[in-house]
Design an enzyme around this catalytic site. Sequence first.
Site, mmCIF file in Angstrom:
data_model
loop_
_atom_site.group_PDB
_atom_site.id
_atom_site.type_symbol
_atom_site.label_atom_id
_atom_site.label_comp_id
_atom_site.label_asym_id
_atom_site.label_seq_id
_atom_site.Cartn_x
_atom_site.Cartn_y
_atom_site.Cartn_z
ATOM 1 N N CYS A 1 2.065 -2.763 15.598
ATOM 2 C CA CYS A 1 1.977 -2.232 14.313
ATOM 3 C C CYS A 1 1.463 -3.524 13.204
ATOM 4 O O CYS A 1 1.774 -4.536 13.393
ATOM 5 C CB CYS A 1 3.287 -1.980 13.593
ATOM 6 S SG CYS A 1 3.314 -1.740 11.672
ATOM 7 N N CYS B 1 -0.259 5.684 10.109
ATOM 8 C CA CYS B 1 0.978 4.890 10.639
ATOM 9 C C CYS B 1 0.522 3.691 11.392
ATOM 10 O O CYS B 1 -0.244 3.573 12.223
ATOM 11 C CB CYS B 1 1.712 5.767 11.579
ATOM 12 S SG CYS B 1 2.320 7.117 11.036
ATOM 13 N N GLU C 1 0.821 -1.126 -0.009
ATOM 14 C CA GLU C 1 0.069 -0.060 -0.025
ATOM 15 C C GLU C 1 0.779 1.120 -0.064
ATOM 16 O O GLU C 1 2.020 1.275 0.494
ATOM 17 C CB GLU C 1 -0.867 -0.091 1.172
ATOM 18 C CG GLU C 1 -1.808 -1.210 1.330
ATOM 19 C CD GLU C 1 -2.557 -1.447 2.691
ATOM 20 O OE1 GLU C 1 -3.802 -1.788 2.500
ATOM 21 O OE2 GLU C 1 -2.330 -0.601 3.675
ATOM 22 N N CYS D 1 3.635 8.587 1.156
ATOM 23 C CA CYS D 1 4.225 7.352 2.006
ATOM 24 C C CYS D 1 4.169 5.988 1.297
ATOM 25 O O CYS D 1 3.296 5.579 0.878
ATOM 26 C CB CYS D 1 3.096 7.118 3.339
ATOM 27 S SG CYS D 1 3.537 5.809 4.506
ATOM 28 N N CYS E 1 6.908 -5.530 15.285
ATOM 29 C CA CYS E 1 6.508 -4.591 16.509
ATOM 30 C C CYS E 1 5.010 -5.084 16.917
ATOM 31 O O CYS E 1 4.300 -4.758 15.988
ATOM 32 C CB CYS E 1 6.782 -3.202 15.865
ATOM 33 S SG CYS E 1 8.514 -2.522 15.483
ATOM 34 N N CYS F 1 6.489 -6.849 6.702
ATOM 35 C CA CYS F 1 7.865 -6.630 7.604
ATOM 36 C C CYS F 1 8.245 -7.641 8.348
ATOM 37 O O CYS F 1 7.531 -8.288 8.865
ATOM 38 C CB CYS F 1 7.208 -5.264 8.302
ATOM 39 S SG CYS F 1 8.698 -4.601 9.019
#
Length: 441
Positions: A157, A423, A130, A143, A154, A150
């Site tokens: 997230c 975010c 995205e 962004c 974390c 990933c």
Amino acid sequence: MSSPEPAQPRYLAPPEPTSPARGQLLMAAPRRGKPPRHLADLTLPERMAAVAELGEKPFRGRQLSVHYFERLAALDPDSAQQLTDLPAGSRQSLVEALLPRLIHPVRELVCDGGATVKTVWRLFDGALVESVLMRYPDRATVCVSSQAGCGMNCPFCATGQAGLTRNLSTAEIVEQVRSAARSMAHSGLTGAGAGSGGEAGTEAGAGADRGRPLGEAQAEAGAPGRGATVAGGRVSNVVFMGMGEALANYKAAVGAIRRLTDPAPEGLGLSARGITMSTVGLVPAIDRLAAEGIPVTLALSLHAPDDELRDELVPVNTRWKVGEALDAARRYFDQTGRRVSIEYALIRDINDQEWRADRLGKLLTARGRGWVHVNPIPLNPTPGSKWTASDPRVQNAFVERLRAHGVPTTVRDTRGQEIDGACGQLAALDSAGPERSNRRT
Ligand code: SAH
């Protein structure tokens, strides 16, 4: 609830990511098939050589670069015949060889009255990523994603929860920016325009399909008539804050930075100052980036000033501790002169205590003044997480404590929450099926 998609081209089954165990890090991406070579992967001399290999005059490489980076032309095998400065007999083969379509828009979600647009892209192998375009009165920020998924895991997230599918290539990253630049140049406001924001938000609350599937032609045409108001405009900022840890995909990410900052027609000619590289704190990669001689802004995702909590929130802290990450950030400033941003997602009752603000203030000022500022970000909710944003009063107290230490502190504006575009919310769930409707309930 189904999401009709363009019939062409046909896609492979998406590669399966590896789901991480709690705290597990995936520093190296799984090796998968590479996307086809693209003009944006190459320097200008390499493009000229590639064109020569096809039996064309080398300067055709420059002409293609002008179309791609300077004119932001529609470039795919279907529109090759529009490149009238190239010999008619070569257009198709040049475009097919150097401008394969790498990213296909499959969904677009719009909020903030059309000023924030999130696009879900399908890559050549079916992987989804995205990007988010955010328009402000004085600037426009894209962004971008640097990896499908990933590996940094974390726990607050959304991207981290699904694991790492693969690294993106330089051109797959550049394509996200070029696409945003095209939207800006050709249609001003992209997406449905003013008035659609509320609608998108309502749909989000109902957990329904909040996007509009895109026809290929509609997306590539710059979508005239889709609520365009202000024509023209440029992308001024690029932040590597989408999916992925860009510094774990170092070569492709730095290649993308070079393509974005190289003057046209070699690249897009953006200012390095407008580019922000965000990282969990991969210390050797921060030092390497500092030595590249491209003064992009560094953002360090700290989220806790003490190792005990940061080990939990940012598992890479088990490799490089808070002190080591901050020392690297300070070295980055020394080398580049660029003030570093410290990212701090404020999570209610987890990391938002005043003593932690004090501790952070001391750690930063112990390394000097004027080299750093802090960006607290109210936590954006992610599916399945019990964590939530701090109380506004607690947030204010945290900010005030930092300022009392003389540390410049600005709370980050979080755009795109209701389209899962803020975010930490990017998970590239394309379908409106069950997993979609379970989200944000
Ligand atoms: N891998 C990079 C880019 C990630 S996203 C990095 O970690 O820096 C950009 C920022 O959003 C990071 O600071 C990240 O920690 C933060 N973030 C992730 N999830 C979030 C959430 N749910 N709410 C607010 N910020 C979040």
